[in-house]
Design a protein around this motif. Structure first.
Motif, mmCIF file in Angstrom:
data_model
loop_
_atom_site.group_PDB
_atom_site.id
_atom_site.type_symbol
_atom_site.label_atom_id
_atom_site.label_comp_id
_atom_site.label_asym_id
_atom_site.label_seq_id
_atom_site.Cartn_x
_atom_site.Cartn_y
_atom_site.Cartn_z
ATOM 1 N N TYR A 192 -4.061 6.328 -0.438
ATOM 2 C CA TYR A 192 -4.198 5.712 0.877
ATOM 3 C C TYR A 192 -3.674 6.657 1.956
ATOM 4 C CZ TYR A 192 -4.739 1.547 -2.002
ATOM 5 O OH TYR A 192 -5.156 0.647 -2.950
ATOM 6 N N VAL A 220 0.820 -1.210 0.000
ATOM 7 C CA VAL A 220 0.000 0.000 0.000
ATOM 8 C C VAL A 220 0.857 1.265 0.000
ATOM 9 C CG1 VAL A 220 -1.659 1.321 1.361
ATOM 10 C CG2 VAL A 220 -2.000 -1.122 1.034
ATOM 11 N N ARG A 221 1.891 1.305 0.818
ATOM 12 C CA ARG A 221 2.766 2.484 0.854
ATOM 13 C C ARG A 221 3.371 2.767 -0.521
ATOM 14 N NH1 ARG A 221 5.358 5.288 4.761
ATOM 15 N NH2 ARG A 221 4.726 3.810 6.385
ATOM 16 N N VAL A 263 -2.172 3.076 5.185
ATOM 17 C CA VAL A 263 -0.794 2.587 5.202
ATOM 18 C C VAL A 263 -0.430 2.019 6.570
ATOM 19 C CG1 VAL A 263 1.627 3.254 4.966
ATOM 20 C CG2 VAL A 263 -0.064 4.170 3.375
ATOM 21 N N ASN A 319 1.044 4.413 -3.131
ATOM 22 C CA ASN A 319 1.040 5.877 -3.044
ATOM 23 C C ASN A 319 2.221 6.470 -3.799
ATOM 24 O OD1 ASN A 319 -1.318 6.186 -1.571
ATOM 25 N ND2 ASN A 319 -0.293 6.384 0.406
ATOM 26 N N GLU A 361 0.528 -2.053 7.455
ATOM 27 C CA GLU A 361 1.841 -2.489 7.913
ATOM 28 C C GLU A 361 1.830 -3.077 9.319
ATOM 29 O OE1 GLU A 361 4.448 0.588 5.137
ATOM 30 O OE2 GLU A 361 4.263 0.996 7.280
ATOM 31 N N GLU A 370 -2.219 7.709 5.720
ATOM 32 C CA GLU A 370 -1.276 7.123 6.677
ATOM 33 C C GLU A 370 -1.574 7.750 8.033
ATOM 34 O OE1 GLU A 370 3.493 6.239 7.364
ATOM 35 O OE2 GLU A 370 2.830 7.389 5.623
#
Length: 268
Positions: free
Chosen positions: A84, A68-69, A242, A72, A246, A86
Motif C-alpha cells: 500500500y 493498512v499501515r 495508507v 505493510n 487513516e 502512503e
C-alpha cells in the motif's frame, strides 16, 4: 507497542501475526478456516518454520482486520515490499479525495464538520467548527491542530463543555479502541498526555431532548447558549492507500431543535 517499520521487520512476520491473532482472540484453527489454510501451516508461519507467501500475508491480515499501515509492516517483516502506498495528502494524486472531503464538510454547514488523521490532527474544518473555537488561546491553535488537545485541554474547549466528564470518558474510550487497533506508540503518548489534563469543575449537564437519547451528545456553551451535538465518524471503504485509510470525517449533528435554529440563524 510497535515502533518503526524496521523494528517490526526485525521481529519477523511470525510473532507479529501471532500477536495480531491473539489480540483479535482468534484461534489458529479459526484463522486457518477463514484463510483457506490449515492450522498446521498457521502454526509453522507463527513459529518461523514456514515463510508465508505475499498473498498469504495479505490474506491473513485481511481476516485479522489488520490496519493498512500495519499490513505493510507485516509484508516487510516477511521480506516483501509494501503493498500500500502512503501518498501525502497534498499530492496531486489525491486531488479528488481532498476536493471531495472539503466539499462534504462545507456542504454540511451550518453544522460543524472536520477531517482528521490517525493522530486526531485536524486536516480541514468548516465554519461550524471555527465558530466553536472562538476565544481559544493561540497556543492551542498552532499547527498541527489536534482535536483531542483542543477538546480536553483546560484552556481549550473543556471549560465550555457542560457534560465534560461524560464526553471526556467517551473520547478517551475512543482513543483506547484506536490504540488497541493500531498499536501506535505516538497515539498512546497522545492518550497519556490528554488523559492527564486536569478536569475543570464545569460539569452542568442540561436535560436532554428525547432525540438525544440514542447517543451521548456533547453539550457546549457558545455565547451564553448551550448547544447539543451528536458526533458521527466516517471513513473510506476498502482504501488502497495508507493516508486515505487513516482519514476520518467527523460531523456533529444537532441533538435538539434549539441548536438547529440557532446555527441556521447564525450562518444565514
Amino acid at each position: 507497542m510497535t515502533t518503526t517499520a524496521a523494528d517490526k521487520a526485525d521481529k519477523g512476520v511470525g510473532p507479529l501475526l501471532r500477536a495480531w491473532r491473539e489480540q483479535r482472540r482468534v484461534s489458529q484453527l479459526e484463522l486457518a478456516l477463514r484463510a483457506d489454510s490449515s492450522a498446521r501451516h498457521i502454526s509453522f508461519v507463527e513459529t518461523g518454520r514456514s515463510r508465508p507467501s505475499e498473498e498469504m500475508v495479505l490474506r491473513l491480515a485481511e481476516h485479522l482486520d489488520v490496519p493498512v499501515r500495519e499490513r505493510n509492516a507485516l509484508l516487510l517483516a516477511a521480506g516483501y515490499a509494501p503493498h500500500y502506498a502512503e501518498t501525502p495528502l497534498d499530492d496531486p494524486a489525491l486531488d479528488a479525495v481532498r476536493a471531495g472531503v472539503e466539499r462534504l464538510i462545507q456542504g454540511y454547514e451550518p453544522y460543524p464538520a472536520l477531517v482528521l488523521d490517525a493522530m486526531y490532527n485536524v486536516l480541514a474544518a468548516n465554519r461550524g467548527i471555527l465558530m466553536l473555537l472562538d476565544g481559544i488561546p493561540e497556543s492551542l491553535l498552532e499547527p498541527p491542530l489536534n482535536a483531542m488537545r483542543l477538546t480536553l485541554h483546560p484552556e481549550g474547549m473543556a471549560p465550555r463543555i457542560r457534560n465534560l466528564r461524560e464526553w471526556r470518558g467517551h473520547l478517551l474510550a475512543q482513543m483506547e479502541r484506536q490504540i488497541a487497533l493500531h498499536r501506535s506508540r505516538p497515539l498512546r503518548e497522545l492518550y497519556e498526555e490528554v488523559a492527564a489534563y486536569p478536569v475543570p469543575d464545569t460539569d452542568r449537564g442540561e436535560p436532554l431532548e428525547e432525540a438525544a437519547y440514542f447517543a451521548l451528545p456533547m453539550q457546549i456553551e457558545h455565547e451564553g447558549r448551550v448547544l447539543s451535538f451528536i458526533s458521527s465518524i466516517s471513513t473510506f471503504n476498502t482504501p488502497m492507500d495508507v493516508t486515505v485509510a487513516e482519514l476520518a470525517i467527523e460531523t456533529f449533528l444537532p441533538a435538539d431543535p434549539a441548536t438547529v435554529k440557532y446555527l441556521q440563524a447564525l450562518m444565514s
